[in-house]
Write an enzyme that holds these catalytic residues in place. Structure first.
Site, mmCIF file in Angstrom:
data_model
loop_
_atom_site.group_PDB
_atom_site.id
_atom_site.type_symbol
_atom_site.label_atom_id
_atom_site.label_comp_id
_atom_site.label_asym_id
_atom_site.label_seq_id
_atom_site.Cartn_x
_atom_site.Cartn_y
_atom_site.Cartn_z
ATOM 1 N N GLY A 267 0.820 -1.210 0.000
ATOM 2 C CA GLY A 267 0.000 0.000 0.000
ATOM 3 C C GLY A 267 0.850 1.255 0.000
ATOM 4 N N CYS B 224 3.241 -8.768 2.116
ATOM 5 C CA CYS B 224 2.855 -9.496 0.895
ATOM 6 C C CYS B 224 4.065 -10.075 0.185
ATOM 7 C CB CYS B 224 2.079 -8.569 -0.037
ATOM 8 S SG CYS B 224 1.788 -9.295 -1.648
ATOM 9 N N CYS C 181 1.689 -13.152 0.743
ATOM 10 C CA CYS C 181 1.141 -13.629 -0.536
ATOM 11 C C CYS C 181 2.162 -14.316 -1.453
ATOM 12 C CB CYS C 181 0.547 -12.470 -1.328
ATOM 13 S SG CYS C 181 -0.270 -11.229 -0.336
ATOM 14 N N LYS D 271 4.056 -17.396 0.050
ATOM 15 C CA LYS D 271 2.977 -18.374 0.290
ATOM 16 C C LYS D 271 2.575 -19.069 -1.020
ATOM 17 C CE LYS D 271 -0.919 -17.293 -0.426
ATOM 18 N NZ LYS D 271 -1.762 -16.440 0.375
ATOM 19 N N GLY E 73 -8.533 -21.154 11.903
ATOM 20 C CA GLY E 73 -9.452 -21.697 10.907
ATOM 21 C C GLY E 73 -9.751 -20.726 9.788
ATOM 22 N N TYR F 167 -7.903 -17.800 6.657
ATOM 23 C CA TYR F 167 -7.025 -17.828 5.483
ATOM 24 C C TYR F 167 -5.683 -18.515 5.771
ATOM 25 C CZ TYR F 167 -9.550 -14.117 2.841
ATOM 26 O OH TYR F 167 -10.452 -13.385 2.132
ATOM 27 N N GLU G 138 -4.375 -22.148 4.501
ATOM 28 C CA GLU G 138 -3.356 -22.161 3.445
ATOM 29 C C GLU G 138 -2.124 -22.952 3.890
ATOM 30 O OE1 GLU G 138 -2.877 -17.988 2.514
ATOM 31 O OE2 GLU G 138 -4.583 -18.012 1.128
ATOM 32 N N ARG H 231 -10.952 -23.609 16.822
ATOM 33 C CA ARG H 231 -11.742 -23.510 18.054
ATOM 34 C C ARG H 231 -13.248 -23.505 17.814
ATOM 35 N NH1 ARG H 231 -10.509 -17.225 19.896
ATOM 36 N NH2 ARG H 231 -11.453 -16.214 18.094
ATOM 37 N N ARG I 104 -14.955 -18.830 9.144
ATOM 38 C CA ARG I 104 -16.104 -18.059 9.642
ATOM 39 C C ARG I 104 -16.300 -16.834 8.741
ATOM 40 N NH1 ARG I 104 -16.448 -14.142 13.552
ATOM 41 N NH2 ARG I 104 -14.294 -14.409 14.207
ATOM 42 N N ASP J 120 -3.593 -2.599 6.037
ATOM 43 C CA ASP J 120 -3.929 -3.406 7.225
ATOM 44 C C ASP J 120 -3.892 -2.617 8.527
ATOM 45 O OD1 ASP J 120 -4.006 -5.397 5.372
ATOM 46 O OD2 ASP J 120 -2.536 -6.700 6.328
ATOM 47 N N ALA K 234 -9.535 -14.818 -2.656
ATOM 48 C CA ALA K 234 -9.274 -16.254 -2.756
ATOM 49 C C ALA K 234 -8.527 -16.718 -1.523
ATOM 50 C CB ALA K 234 -8.433 -16.545 -3.994
ATOM 51 N N HIS L 22 -16.046 -25.490 -23.486
ATOM 52 C CA HIS L 22 -16.095 -26.907 -23.159
ATOM 53 C C HIS L 22 -14.827 -27.620 -23.581
ATOM 54 C CE1 HIS L 22 -18.094 -30.638 -22.181
ATOM 55 N NE2 HIS L 22 -17.703 -31.135 -23.354
ATOM 56 N N GLU M 154 -17.359 -23.757 -17.087
ATOM 57 C CA GLU M 154 -18.593 -23.718 -17.882
ATOM 58 C C GLU M 154 -19.831 -23.952 -17.014
ATOM 59 O OE1 GLU M 154 -19.318 -27.001 -20.724
ATOM 60 O OE2 GLU M 154 -17.557 -27.970 -19.864
HETATM 61 P P1 NDP Z 1 -8.089 -14.058 10.732
HETATM 62 O O1 NDP Z 1 -8.104 -12.919 11.666
HETATM 63 O O2 NDP Z 1 -8.839 -13.990 9.487
HETATM 64 O O3 NDP Z 1 -8.512 -15.385 11.504
HETATM 65 C C1 NDP Z 1 -7.930 -15.796 12.698
HETATM 66 C C2 NDP Z 1 -8.272 -17.247 12.954
HETATM 67 O O4 NDP Z 1 -7.708 -17.657 14.186
HETATM 68 C C3 NDP Z 1 -9.766 -17.474 13.066
HETATM 69 O O5 NDP Z 1 -10.052 -18.763 12.612
HETATM 70 C C4 NDP Z 1 -9.992 -17.334 14.565
HETATM 71 O O6 NDP Z 1 -11.107 -18.048 15.025
HETATM 72 C C5 NDP Z 1 -8.732 -17.989 15.104
HETATM 73 N N1 NDP Z 1 -8.336 -17.477 16.409
HETATM 74 C C6 NDP Z 1 -8.256 -16.190 16.804
HETATM 75 N N2 NDP Z 1 -7.819 -16.111 18.087
HETATM 76 C C7 NDP Z 1 -7.617 -17.380 18.491
HETATM 77 C C8 NDP Z 1 -7.178 -17.952 19.700
HETATM 78 N N3 NDP Z 1 -6.858 -17.198 20.756
HETATM 79 N N4 NDP Z 1 -7.125 -19.302 19.798
HETATM 80 C C9 NDP Z 1 -7.464 -20.060 18.727
HETATM 81 N N5 NDP Z 1 -7.879 -19.587 17.563
HETATM 82 C C10 NDP Z 1 -7.954 -18.247 17.439
HETATM 83 O O7 NDP Z 1 -6.550 -14.292 10.515
HETATM 84 P P2 NDP Z 1 -5.559 -14.921 9.528
HETATM 85 O O8 NDP Z 1 -4.376 -14.957 10.405
HETATM 86 O O9 NDP Z 1 -5.971 -16.181 8.864
HETATM 87 O O10 NDP Z 1 -5.439 -13.815 8.387
HETATM 88 C C11 NDP Z 1 -5.203 -12.444 8.685
HETATM 89 C C12 NDP Z 1 -5.669 -11.576 7.544
HETATM 90 O O11 NDP Z 1 -4.783 -11.697 6.468
HETATM 91 C C13 NDP Z 1 -7.039 -11.952 7.051
HETATM 92 O O12 NDP Z 1 -7.939 -10.972 7.470
HETATM 93 C C14 NDP Z 1 -6.945 -11.945 5.563
HETATM 94 O O13 NDP Z 1 -7.708 -10.872 5.068
HETATM 95 C C15 NDP Z 1 -5.488 -11.711 5.239
HETATM 96 N N6 NDP Z 1 -4.973 -12.802 4.409
HETATM 97 C C16 NDP Z 1 -5.411 -12.916 3.118
HETATM 98 C C17 NDP Z 1 -4.950 -13.925 2.322
HETATM 99 C C18 NDP Z 1 -5.445 -14.075 0.929
HETATM 100 O O14 NDP Z 1 -5.975 -13.112 0.384
HETATM 101 N N7 NDP Z 1 -5.341 -15.250 0.335
HETATM 102 C C19 NDP Z 1 -3.979 -14.915 2.797
HETATM 103 C C20 NDP Z 1 -3.630 -14.718 4.177
HETATM 104 C C21 NDP Z 1 -4.101 -13.701 4.925
HETATM 105 P P3 NDP Z 1 -12.607 -17.443 14.967
HETATM 106 O O15 NDP Z 1 -13.093 -17.676 13.587
HETATM 107 O O16 NDP Z 1 -13.323 -18.254 15.980
HETATM 108 O O17 NDP Z 1 -12.479 -16.005 15.347
#
Ligand code: NDP
Length: 452
Positions: free
Chosen positions: A14, A41, A46, A49, A173, A175, A179, A196, A202, A300, A338, A433, A438
């Site tokens: 950015g 990134c 990105c 990764k 759980g 991104y 990944e 969790r 989510r 961010d 994605a 096709h 498709e």
């Molecule tokens: P997110 O903030 O999206 O998700 C965090 C995950 O960790 C959730 O599943 C959350 O659970 C869980 N979590 C949070 N706190 C705890 C804890 N104390 N104990 C156990 N589990 C926990 O984070 P990410 O790290 O995956 O990604 C960060 C950001 O980076 C994202 O917002 C995304 O936009 C960006 N990103 C984009 C990518 C792409 O475009 N392909 C690739 C990687 C990152 P719960 O759902 O219950 O809150």
């Protein structure tokens, strides 16, 4: 007169986009960075990764090759070779970033910047004045307060592990967790993913969540729901993860992908009077302007939509507004995205649940099928595709996919959603096709599910 028209703190995607374009419009711009140029990134996100995702795909490709008549023997994977290849390319990219700034006439200061007041930034031993200041400091992984967390790593460290782990536990759980689970599983590690909640991803469409969950398990990730780590113990080279379910998992590495926090602290923001939210993100309006009129923030560190292309757009909108007499703000709706999980996820627009809440009536079209490639390999891998349509206007308001190349496809489907294409227009498009894509133009009446 100020030293600079624009001073950007943070040379990630950015910040660099913003400074470069401002330079291109003739503004006297500077940018500072205390880590490697290119930000998350390019260096820890990105790009590396995606290299590792490519690397991890080969295992299945080698296995499947036999179904197409090839014999592939003596296949082995060399982790240090992958790490070294990644490092070479990132060094090249970092050099390109520096040159791009130079070409745009932007002063690059490779040191930490700190706001002294609304118009001054301290970098190293010098203080510079600027008419406009942009905060583009990104975000950093958050590690939860679990006893023994010092034995675990974040995604930052995962790329450069000295030794490839034979076993790994990944927590989270979203991104990053999904990944990395795909990467380590594909590269041959025994991979356990703990989430969790009740279902991964989510906030995504339910069909994406359940399909990805099933498919990741099918590919060998031991994905356990409603499970978290309570404590980590080290026993020599091994780690023991004690879970909320009472299990003790023996492993070689534990990776927490549990979210990222905005980098808003320790750079003088509070002292300069910039308002931050509870998470430490800079509070901005639609023009990316903070409560202080000449201080803006993008990417961010504002915790809006934390995606690289969004940060770049926010930076460019800002320079259009400030230096090109072309006021622009980014529409954060309908941004395609994605997850480079295995299989991949692509999504844009409303989920089915969101559309039900937003519109009076919707129609949902969904298909799930085995792609042609796997009719020979015998893999049970499925592709899931789904369209969410607002009934009154016939507009396609959401597209969702799990399957190979979902990221590539969703980019194009994103154009259609932005352009407010209708289901009738999808249907009027002749299929290519044989492709998986498709299906998006042949989702037939018979599959239509009327939704109240
Ligand atoms: P997110 O903030 O999206 O998700 C965090 C995950 O960790 C959730 O599943 C959350 O659970 C869980 N979590 C949070 N706190 C705890 C804890 N104390 N104990 C156990 N589990 C926990 O984070 P990410 O790290 O995956 O990604 C960060 C950001 O980076 C994202 O917002 C995304 O936009 C960006 N990103 C984009 C990518 C792409 O475009 N392909 C690739 C990687 C990152 P719960 O759902 O219950 O809150």
């Amino acid at each position: 007169m100020a030293d600079f028209d624009l001073f950007v703190i943070g040379a990630g995607s950015g910040g660099v986009a913003c400074a470069r374009r401002a330079g291109g419009y003739g503004a006297k711009a500077a940018i500072c960075e205390d880590s490697v140029i290119g930000g998350t990134c390019v260096n820890r996100g990105c790009i590396p990764k995606k290299f590792y995702v490519y690397a991890s795909h080969y295992r299945e490709e080698f296995e499947d090759a036999a179904s197409y008549g090839w014999s592939v023997e003596n296949v082995r994977f060399d982790w240090p070779a992958l790490v070294a290849a990644k490092k070479r390319e990132l060094t090249r990219l970092d050099g390109i970033y520096e040159r791009l700034l130079e070409d745009a006439g932007v002063a690059y200061l490779p040191e930490r910047g700190r706001l002294v007041d609304r118009h001054h930034v301290e970098v190293g031993s010098k203080t510079y004045s600027a008419d406009t200041i942009v905060i583009a400091t990104g975000a950093w992984p958050v590690m939860p307060e679990v006893p023994g967390i010092e034995h675990a790593i974040s995604s930052n460290e995962a790329f450069d592990l000295e030794r490839f782990p034979r076993r790994i536990v990944i927590v989270g759980g979203a991104y990053i967790a999904c990944e990395f689970a795909g990467i380590f599983n594909g590269l041959g590690a025994e991979t356990i993913q703990l989430y969790r909640g009740e279902m991964i991803l989510r906030g995504f469409d339910e069909d994406i969540r359940t399909t990805l969950y099933e498919q990741m398990r099918e590919k060998g990730v031991d994905l356990r729901l409603e499970t978290n780590i309570e404590k980590i113990e080290r026993e020599g080279e091994r780690l023991i993860a004690r879970t909320t379910r009472g299990d003790a998992i023996e492993t070689d590495q534990i990776l927490f992908a549990t979210g990222r926090a905005p980098n808003g602290h320790g750079i003088g923001l509070v002292e300069a009077g910039v308002e931050l939210n509870r998470k430490g993100a800079v509070i901005v309006d639609q023009w990316s302007r903070s409560n202080i009129p000449n201080i803006y923030a993008i990417g961010d560190c504002t915790d809006r939509l934390n995606l690289t292309p969004v940060a770049i757009r926010e930076g460019r909108c800002l320079t259009e507004t400030l230096y090109n007499d072309n006021p622009q703000m980014l529409d954060h709706r309908d941004v395609p995205t994605a997850v480079f999980s295995q299989p991949e996820v692509g999504t844009v627009g409303f989920t089915e649940a969101e559309a039900r809440a937003e519109f009076e009536a919707i129609d949902v079209y969904r298909t799930s099928f085995r792609p042609l490639k796997h009719t020979l390999t015998g893999r049970s891998e499925k592709v899931m595709m789904k369209l969410v349509v607002e009934r009154a206007s016939d507009r396609v308001v959401g597209c969702h996919m799990v399957g190979a190349d979902a990221g590539e496809l969703i980019q194009v489907l994103g154009i259609l959603v932005k352009a407010t294409a209708t289901k009738a227009e999808f249907d009027a498009t002749v299929a290519v096709h044989p492709t998986s894509a498709e299906e998006f133009v042949t989702l037939a009446e018979s599959l239509r599910e009327a939704a109240e």
